[in-house]
Design a protein around this motif. Structure first.
Motif, short mmCIF file in Angstrom:
data_model
loop_
_atom_site.label_atom_id
_atom_site.label_comp_id
_atom_site.label_asym_id
_atom_site.label_seq_id
_atom_site.Cartn_x
_atom_site.Cartn_y
_atom_site.Cartn_z
N THR A 132 0.88 -1.18 0.00
CA THR A 132 0.00 0.00 0.00
C THR A 132 0.91 1.23 0.00
O THR A 132 1.24 1.75 1.06
CB THR A 132 -0.93 0.01 1.24
OG1 THR A 132 -0.13 -0.08 2.42
CG2 THR A 132 -1.89 -1.16 1.19
N PRO A 133 1.33 1.68 -1.19
CA PRO A 133 2.40 2.68 -1.28
C PRO A 133 2.15 3.95 -0.49
O PRO A 133 3.08 4.49 0.14
CB PRO A 133 2.47 2.96 -2.79
CG PRO A 133 1.91 1.75 -3.44
CD PRO A 133 0.86 1.24 -2.51
N TYR A 134 0.93 4.45 -0.51
CA TYR A 134 0.67 5.71 0.20
C TYR A 134 0.84 5.51 1.70
O TYR A 134 1.47 6.32 2.39
CB TYR A 134 -0.72 6.24 -0.12
CG TYR A 134 -0.98 7.58 0.52
CD1 TYR A 134 -0.55 8.75 -0.09
CD2 TYR A 134 -1.63 7.68 1.74
CE1 TYR A 134 -0.75 10.00 0.50
CE2 TYR A 134 -1.83 8.92 2.35
CZ TYR A 134 -1.39 10.06 1.71
OH TYR A 134 -1.58 11.28 2.31
N MET A 135 0.27 4.43 2.23
CA MET A 135 0.37 4.18 3.67
C MET A 135 1.81 3.90 4.09
O MET A 135 2.23 4.30 5.18
CB MET A 135 -0.55 3.01 4.07
CG MET A 135 -2.02 3.36 4.06
SD MET A 135 -2.40 4.78 5.12
CE MET A 135 -2.07 4.11 6.74
N HIS A 136 2.58 3.23 3.24
CA HIS A 136 3.99 3.00 3.57
C HIS A 136 4.73 4.33 3.71
O HIS A 136 5.50 4.55 4.65
CB HIS A 136 4.66 2.13 2.51
CG HIS A 136 6.12 1.92 2.77
ND1 HIS A 136 7.10 2.74 2.23
CD2 HIS A 136 6.78 1.00 3.53
CE1 HIS A 136 8.28 2.33 2.64
NE2 HIS A 136 8.12 1.28 3.42
N ALA A 137 4.48 5.23 2.76
CA ALA A 137 5.14 6.54 2.81
C ALA A 137 4.76 7.30 4.08
O ALA A 137 5.60 7.95 4.70
CB ALA A 137 4.78 7.36 1.58
N LEU A 138 3.49 7.22 4.46
CA LEU A 138 3.01 7.94 5.63
C LEU A 138 3.50 7.31 6.94
O LEU A 138 4.02 8.00 7.82
CB LEU A 138 1.48 7.98 5.63
CG LEU A 138 0.79 8.59 6.85
CD1 LEU A 138 1.14 10.07 6.98
CD2 LEU A 138 -0.72 8.41 6.75
N MET A 139 3.36 5.99 7.06
CA MET A 139 3.60 5.32 8.34
C MET A 139 5.07 4.99 8.58
O MET A 139 5.50 4.87 9.72
CB MET A 139 2.77 4.03 8.41
CG MET A 139 1.28 4.27 8.43
SD MET A 139 0.30 2.73 8.40
CE MET A 139 0.71 2.04 10.01
N VAL A 140 5.85 4.86 7.50
CA VAL A 140 7.23 4.42 7.63
C VAL A 140 8.23 5.47 7.13
O VAL A 140 9.21 5.79 7.81
CB VAL A 140 7.45 3.09 6.87
CG1 VAL A 140 8.91 2.64 6.99
CG2 VAL A 140 6.51 2.01 7.38
N GLY A 141 7.96 6.03 5.95
CA GLY A 141 8.96 6.83 5.28
C GLY A 141 9.02 8.30 5.67
O GLY A 141 9.98 8.99 5.33
N THR A 142 8.00 8.79 6.38
CA THR A 142 7.92 10.22 6.68
C THR A 142 8.18 10.47 8.16
O THR A 142 7.62 9.81 9.03
CB THR A 142 6.53 10.78 6.30
OG1 THR A 142 6.34 10.62 4.90
CG2 THR A 142 6.45 12.26 6.65
#
Length: 301
Positions: free
Chosen positions: A263-273
């Motif tokens: 889930t690319p958007y959630m990965h960016a929000l929950m992990v990458g930011t």
């Protein structure tokens, strides 16, 4: 003031209607349905029926309306966005919808314009430990799959600043609103994992977002952007655990953050930011402070 409010029956708009009326302002809400008209009328506001994305219909609907201010709180987010495509309709509202509302503001004679923006316009990446202030670059291009979101947030603010308006860069909403409801349901079913490593987000309770909007309407400076968030940015793993406690659910599973890439958007929000907002400007320029200084108090309420 007489306030023309787009998104008046949405999550934030509904709370804002109540607060505006309680503060002595008059509200005319823009809604797309007869049910929305009934809700606004019952709340003590007036209403016009129009779709913000339909320029001609919007301008026809507000013809004859007089307003001192236009407030843009229209979005198309109805739940938890997992993929980029879930945000495209909101991107359009930030770009073309804003253009239509700016035109409507001229028609109704408004001298104030506030728009909803989002803290992740600073970029879905690690911003370090220092609080991010409003003078940081915002909605820069060159961010791959995030570019449509960046373009829309940039267009939104540029159009509003061009007429001396105000942009409110809200943190991630929580409280009695659809995304939090979905997250609580997921934690009850142990479907929302704790990622490791986890990113850091800035949150804002929906009631505090509305109180900040009211303060900015009354005392914000034209042409400014303001960060709106609570006082304690939180790691996403801690937030998930807090949601589980609030929901009375089991202890969440801990998973490697890389598993969320499906889930690319959630990965960016929950992990990458990792993004800690500074709200010093809002506090100093229009005297706002959140009722709920962190998600702990907000979720308890």
């Amino acid at each position: 003031m007489n306030v023309l409010l787009a998104g008046a029956t949405g999550t934030l708009g509904s709370v804002l209607v109540r607060r505006l009326l309680a503060a002595g302002h008059e509200v005319c809400g823009i809604t797309r349905s007869a049910a929305g008209v009934r809700r606004l009328t019952e709340a003590g506001a007036t209403a016009v029926v129009a779709d913000v994305m339909d320029r001609d219909a919007l301008l026809t609907a507000v013809d004859g309306v007089r307003a001192d201010a236009v407030v843009h709180q229209a979005t198309a987010i109805t739940g938890l966005p997992l993929f980029h495509r879930a945000l495209y309709a909101t991107d359009a509202l930030r770009e073309r919808g804003t253009a239509h509302l700016v035109e409507a503001a001229g028609l109704v004679g408004a001298h104030r314009f506030l728009t909803q923006s989002f803290f992740l316009g600073y970029g879905y990446r690690d911003h370090g430990e220092e609080p991010v202030t409003e003078d940081r670059p915002f909605a820069e291009p060159g961010q791959g799959a995030f570019d449509p979101h960046m373009r829309s947030m940039r267009a939104n603010e540029e159009q509003v600043f061009a007429i001396g308006g105000i942009s409110l860069r809200y943190g991630m909403f929580y409280g009695p609103e659809p995304t939090t409801t979905k997250l609580l349901e997921m934690t009850r079913k142990r479907m929302l994992p704790v990622p490791r490593p986890a990113g850091t987000v800035s949150l804002i309770h929906i009631e505090d977002a509305a109180s900040a909007t009211l303060a900015a309407l009354e005392r914000g400076k034209p042409g400014r952007a303001y960060n709106i968030a609570d006082d304690h940015p939180v790691r996403f793993d801690e937030y998930v655990k807090g949601l589980a406690r609030a929901a009375g659910g089991p202890v969440p599973l801990t998973v490697p953050g890389g598993l969320l890439r499906v889930t690319p958007y959630m990965h960016a929000l929950m992990v990458g930011t990792r993004l800690r907002l500074s709200t010093d400007l809002a506090k100093s320029e229009f005297g706002w402070t959140p009722t709920y200084p962190s998600y702990r108090e907000g979720l308890a309420a």
